[in-house]
Design an enzyme around this catalytic site. Structure first.
Site, short mmCIF file in Angstrom:
data_model
loop_
_atom_site.label_atom_id
_atom_site.label_comp_id
_atom_site.label_asym_id
_atom_site.label_seq_id
_atom_site.Cartn_x
_atom_site.Cartn_y
_atom_site.Cartn_z
N LYS A 114 0.84 -1.20 -0.13
CA LYS A 114 -0.14 -0.04 -0.08
C LYS A 114 0.76 1.25 -0.05
O LYS A 114 0.20 2.29 -0.49
CB LYS A 114 -1.03 0.05 1.20
CG LYS A 114 -1.97 -0.84 1.18
CD LYS A 114 -3.20 -0.58 1.78
CE LYS A 114 -4.46 -1.37 1.49
NZ LYS A 114 -5.63 -1.36 2.22
N LYS A 198 -4.85 -8.16 -6.52
CA LYS A 198 -6.09 -8.24 -5.97
C LYS A 198 -7.19 -7.29 -6.29
O LYS A 198 -6.67 -6.16 -6.86
CB LYS A 198 -6.04 -8.28 -4.67
CG LYS A 198 -6.11 -7.21 -3.82
CD LYS A 198 -6.11 -7.36 -2.14
CE LYS A 198 -6.44 -6.06 -1.62
NZ LYS A 198 -6.94 -6.00 -0.27
N LYS A 201 -10.64 -1.68 -3.92
CA LYS A 201 -11.58 -0.35 -4.20
C LYS A 201 -10.82 0.75 -4.69
O LYS A 201 -11.43 1.51 -5.19
CB LYS A 201 -11.91 0.23 -2.55
CG LYS A 201 -12.89 -1.08 -1.73
CD LYS A 201 -12.88 -0.22 -0.49
CE LYS A 201 -13.43 -1.42 0.34
NZ LYS A 201 -12.71 -1.43 1.80
N1 AQP Z 1 -9.85 -9.01 -3.57
C1 AQP Z 1 -10.43 -9.48 -2.41
N2 AQP Z 1 -10.51 -10.93 -2.19
C2 AQP Z 1 -10.80 -11.47 -1.02
N3 AQP Z 1 -11.19 -10.70 0.01
C3 AQP Z 1 -11.00 -9.40 0.01
N4 AQP Z 1 -11.08 -8.34 0.86
C4 AQP Z 1 -10.60 -7.44 0.43
N5 AQP Z 1 -10.17 -7.62 -0.86
C5 AQP Z 1 -10.48 -8.75 -1.23
C6 AQP Z 1 -11.54 -8.64 2.04
O1 AQP Z 1 -12.76 -7.70 2.38
C7 AQP Z 1 -12.70 -7.43 3.88
C8 AQP Z 1 -12.69 -5.91 3.99
O2 AQP Z 1 -11.69 -5.32 3.49
P1 AQP Z 1 -11.26 -3.78 3.69
O3 AQP Z 1 -12.28 -2.67 3.26
O4 AQP Z 1 -11.25 -3.55 5.27
O5 AQP Z 1 -9.78 -3.58 3.33
P2 AQP Z 1 -8.85 -4.04 1.94
O6 AQP Z 1 -8.44 -5.31 2.25
O7 AQP Z 1 -7.80 -3.00 2.23
O8 AQP Z 1 -9.89 -3.87 0.91
P3 AQP Z 1 -9.42 -3.16 -0.48
O9 AQP Z 1 -10.59 -3.54 -1.65
O10 AQP Z 1 -8.02 -3.67 -1.08
O11 AQP Z 1 -9.60 -1.64 -0.20
P4 AQP Z 1 -8.19 -0.61 -0.69
O12 AQP Z 1 -8.28 -0.64 -2.19
O13 AQP Z 1 -8.81 0.58 0.07
O14 AQP Z 1 -7.07 -1.27 -0.12
C9 AQP Z 1 -11.24 -7.93 4.61
O15 AQP Z 1 -11.72 -9.27 5.10
C10 AQP Z 1 -10.26 -8.49 3.17
O16 AQP Z 1 -9.64 -9.35 3.60
#
Ligand code: AQP
Length: 333
Positions: A114, A198, A201
């Site tokens: 990140k 992956k 968002k």
């Molecule tokens: N691609 C993914 N596949 C499976 N699980 C996922 N999670 C996130 N992306 C995937 C799971 O969703 C839950 C909530 O995630 P989060 O919003 O707390 O944070 P994150 O993992 O940082 O999500 P993003 O989409 O990747 O956000 P950004 O882009 O802001 O960094 C968690 O249980 C996560 O494992």
């Protein structure tokens, strides 16, 4: 015996299919088991580890609650609240940051991903965020934490912190050591544009993900445009492992339908991707469209969404305040 479930989702907008299949779908199943006690937290303190627009953040908090409910989480049978309201989270995070070791944190791969190349410009919060995540989980004596595969390392860190605190202060079992609950197969949903990254968002291209607020046309269009390779559909596991985009689309199909991989490979082996994509779009529309419509409907009822958060806050705050009081006694405050 029932489980004590805790998990969080960041209110950073664009909740997507990865969040749904990796986490929220699992939350719904766990919430449907009447023996479990479930806490689902909108982790807004985590969200501000990267810059957020304050007005958008407010809306995204409500949208996350709407997504939980639209996906099938029953607010009557679970605690849904936002993290910043329960002060014990920030306080416990500080105390636990004195237990966590910098060597442990510097091994966290998500920070490296990140923060990107310019690590010096990343916020201190982004670096220490896994300690706050440990505080979230440990304050509620959680036994099980349903998360996507990307959070596995943070959960291991949480277990290490809990163990060290229990040992350092000679308080056996004060913090419960939580178990991760991660899907066995396809626990990481990948970007529709790049099968090695992956689904996320914050990815700039909206075509890289299926948002839980997408309508039927958007879903069909995104699957049509999803990256594949020029060969026909794979027929073996070995073939699948060499073709990340095909593997991801097949994984999404399997996760949504519960269809075993063998059966899927048999059914589509050697066929064109276009046939498979049509089937996949249909399955996605069937599952996501009702959620998308319900989210939009719920967003018109801010009073209902805010009431869920206020009720949840009262219940969560009682448990967390009690635990932080005990933490104070243990550390000698
Ligand atoms: N691609 C993914 N596949 C499976 N699980 C996922 N999670 C996130 N992306 C995937 C799971 O969703 C839950 C909530 O995630 P989060 O919003 O707390 O944070 P994150 O993992 O940082 O999500 P993003 O989409 O990747 O956000 P950004 O882009 O802001 O960094 C968690 O249980 C996560 O494992």
């Amino acid at each position: 015996m029932g489980k004590k479930i805790f998990s969080g989702v960041q209110p950073t907008g664009n909740l997507h299919l990865g969040n749904y299949l990796g986490a929220i779908k699992n939350f719904v199943d766990l919430n449907n088991d009447k023996d479990n006690e479930c806490i689902f937290c909108v982790v807004d303190l985590h969200a501000i580890t990267v810059k957020q627009n304050p007005n958008e953040l407010k809306n995204n908090i409500r949208e996350t609650v709407a997504t939980f409910v639209a996906s099938g989480i029953n607010p009557e049978k679970s605690i849904i609240f936002n993290q910043s309201k329960v002060r014990a989270h920030s306080e416990a995070a500080w105390i636990l940051s004195c237990t966590a070791r910098t060597g442990w944190l510097s091994r966290m791969t998500q920070f490296k991903e990140k923060a990107g190349k310019d690590k010096e410009k990343a916020s201190v919060g982004l670096y220490s965020y896994p300690v706050l995540m440990a505080a979230d989980i440990l304050l509620y004596d959680s036994t099980h934490v349903p998360v996507g595969d990307d959070q596995k390392q943070h959960l291991e860190l949480c277990r290490d912190i809990a163990q060290k605190f229990n040992n350092d202060f000679e308080v056996d079992n004060f913090f419960t050591i939580p178990e991760p609950l991660i899907q066995k197969e396809f626990s990481r949903i990948m970007s529709l544009k790049d099968g090695t990254k992956k689904m996320s968002k914050s990815e700039l291209s909206d075509l890289s993900r299926i948002n839980l607020t997408d309508d039927a046309d958007q879903i069909i269009n995104k699957i049509k445009k999803a990256k594949t390779d020029p060969q026909p559909m794979p027929s073996t596991y070995e073939d699948l492992d060499k073709r990340p985009e095909a593997k991801n689309l097949i994984g999404i199909y399997s996760s949504l339908t519960g269809m075993k991989l063998d059966k899927l490979l048999n059914e589509f082996s050697g066929k064109n991707f276009s046939d498979f994509k049509e089937n996949l779009s249909q399955v996605l529309v069937e599952r996501i469209l009702p959620i998308s419509k319900e989210i939009k409907k719920l967003l018109n009822d801010k009073i209902f969404l805010d009431k869920i958060l206020t009720d949840g806050f009262e219940k969560a705050d009682k448990v967390a305040s009690n635990k932080i009081k005990k933490i104070h006694e243990i550390v000698g405050f």
